[in-house]
Design a protein around this motif. Sequence first.
Motif, PDB file in Angstrom:
ATOM      1  N   THR A  74       0.807  -1.221   0.000  1.00 36.61           N
ATOM      2  CA  THR A  74       0.000   0.000   0.000  1.00 36.61           C
ATOM      3  C   THR A  74       0.837   1.268   0.000  1.00 36.61           C
ATOM      4  O   THR A  74       0.459   2.268  -0.596  1.00 36.61           O
ATOM      5  N   ARG A  75       2.004   1.224   0.617  1.00 35.97           N
ATOM      6  CA  ARG A  75       2.828   2.438   0.676  1.00 35.97           C
ATOM      7  C   ARG A  75       3.254   2.918  -0.706  1.00 35.97           C
ATOM      8  O   ARG A  75       3.580   4.091  -0.903  1.00 35.97           O
ATOM      9  N   TRP A  76       3.223   2.013  -1.700  1.00 36.90           N
ATOM     10  CA  TRP A  76       3.611   2.421  -3.046  1.00 36.90           C
ATOM     11  C   TRP A  76       2.554   3.268  -3.739  1.00 36.90           C
ATOM     12  O   TRP A  76       2.832   3.902  -4.758  1.00 36.90           O
ATOM     13  N   LEU A  77       1.359   3.317  -3.194  1.00 39.41           N
ATOM     14  CA  LEU A  77       0.324   4.177  -3.774  1.00 39.41           C
ATOM     15  C   LEU A  77       0.625   5.652  -3.530  1.00 39.41           C
ATOM     16  O   LEU A  77       0.289   6.506  -4.347  1.00 39.41           O
ATOM     17  N   ASP A  78       1.235   5.943  -2.388  1.00 42.16           N
ATOM     18  CA  ASP A  78       1.527   7.334  -2.011  1.00 42.16           C
ATOM     19  C   ASP A  78       3.015   7.528  -1.760  1.00 42.16           C
ATOM     20  O   ASP A  78       3.415   8.337  -0.929  1.00 42.16           O
ATOM     21  N   HIS A  79       3.827   6.788  -2.457  1.00 37.90           N
ATOM     22  CA  HIS A  79       5.273   6.840  -2.230  1.00 37.90           C
ATOM     23  C   HIS A  79       5.822   8.239  -2.537  1.00 37.90           C
ATOM     24  O   HIS A  79       5.355   8.904  -3.468  1.00 37.90           O
ATOM     25  N   PRO A  80       6.810   8.696  -1.759  1.00 44.46           N
ATOM     26  CA  PRO A  80       7.401  10.013  -2.010  1.00 44.46           C
ATOM     27  C   PRO A  80       7.899  10.218  -3.447  1.00 44.46           C
ATOM     28  O   PRO A  80       7.874  11.333  -3.962  1.00 44.46           O
ATOM     29  N   ILE A  81       8.319   9.152  -4.100  1.00 41.22           N
ATOM     30  CA  ILE A  81       8.850   9.318  -5.461  1.00 41.22           C
ATOM     31  C   ILE A  81       7.783   9.822  -6.423  1.00 41.22           C
ATOM     32  O   ILE A  81       8.074  10.560  -7.366  1.00 41.22           O
ATOM     33  N   TRP A  82       6.515   9.464  -6.181  1.00 44.12           N
ATOM     34  CA  TRP A  82       5.429   9.966  -7.041  1.00 44.12           C
ATOM     35  C   TRP A  82       5.150  11.429  -6.715  1.00 44.12           C
ATOM     36  O   TRP A  82       4.811  12.208  -7.607  1.00 44.12           O
ATOM     37  N   THR A  83       5.260  11.782  -5.437  1.00 42.84           N
ATOM     38  CA  THR A  83       5.044  13.173  -5.030  1.00 42.84           C
ATOM     39  C   THR A  83       6.090  14.073  -5.676  1.00 42.84           C
ATOM     40  O   THR A  83       5.771  15.146  -6.201  1.00 42.84           O
ATOM     41  N   ILE A  84       7.336  13.639  -5.644  1.00 42.08           N
ATOM     42  CA  ILE A  84       8.439  14.437  -6.189  1.00 42.08           C
ATOM     43  C   ILE A  84       8.244  14.717  -7.671  1.00 42.08           C
ATOM     44  O   ILE A  84       8.520  15.819  -8.153  1.00 42.08           O
ATOM     45  N   PHE A  85       7.741  13.743  -8.407  1.00 41.94           N
ATOM     46  CA  PHE A  85       7.586  13.924  -9.846  1.00 41.94           C
ATOM     47  C   PHE A  85       6.153  14.257 -10.259  1.00 41.94           C
ATOM     48  O   PHE A  85       5.818  14.205 -11.442  1.00 41.94           O
ATOM     49  N   ASP A  86       5.344  14.647  -9.296  1.00 38.31           N
ATOM     50  CA  ASP A  86       3.990  15.095  -9.609  1.00 38.31           C
ATOM     51  C   ASP A  86       4.072  16.381 -10.437  1.00 38.31           C
ATOM     52  O   ASP A  86       4.858  17.276 -10.140  1.00 38.31           O
ATOM     53  N   ALA A  87       3.261  16.457 -11.469  1.00 35.61           N
ATOM     54  CA  ALA A  87       3.316  17.618 -12.369  1.00 35.61           C
ATOM     55  C   ALA A  87       2.993  18.929 -11.659  1.00 35.61           C
ATOM     56  O   ALA A  87       3.433  19.995 -12.084  1.00 35.61           O
ATOM     57  N   ASN A  88       2.226  18.854 -10.558  1.00 34.61           N
ATOM     58  CA  ASN A  88       1.778  20.072  -9.886  1.00 34.61           C
ATOM     59  C   ASN A  88       2.557  20.426  -8.629  1.00 34.61           C
ATOM     60  O   ASN A  88       2.185  21.344  -7.907  1.00 34.61           O
TER      61      ASN A  88
END
Length: 200
Positions: A74-88
């Motif tokens: 489940t932690r991969w759904l909100d992993h920091p790596i996705w936050t860092i590369f979020d377009a916004n």
Amino acid sequence: MAWAYAVLLHTGYSASGASKRFSATPAGDVEINNSKLMYQYLRGDRAPTRGPRGRYGFDLVAAVDSHHTGRNATRWLDHPIWTIFDANISSRELAPFLDEETLDPIVGQYWLDDEIPTDGAEASQLENALKFFDFDGYIYLCALLRAANFAGIRAKSGKALHFSLLEYLTPHAARAEPVFGFIQAPFLQMIRDFHFPAKK
């Protein structure tokens, strides 16, 4: 993709087995339905969404999360790596990921120089440092890459900072974080396509 690979890694199921184990079975059905849904997540054709979905109102993420080892995915759904590369994401929102203590100073120096030593003492120093390279250090470099991109920072060589060192370090990060090992190639392709498109 990362979530699906994490499901398989942590539960020990095959893609087909996970599709059967984590599926909606309507009341009265004798056989467990095999939707083969997990294959779609593994290919990146769709992304998991929390909450009830489909004709049976089945919550796939909750079903996996209720599994004693599946919950580690489940932690991969909100992993920091996705936050860092979020377009916004804004440059200010990168601050929590920029803790310099997570990175070996030698690796940091090569990042600033924007070059990777291939032989001699410097290459040996980097090789030794990478024995202790962990995924937190990789996350830090990802955040640094975005921050430098925001700020238009240039390397000592005069070139724009790019992800050549990050690309070089990706297999090392994959050894430190097995789930990332399954998605490292599409991850780098995502960075190229959305953050460093080739100049025409």
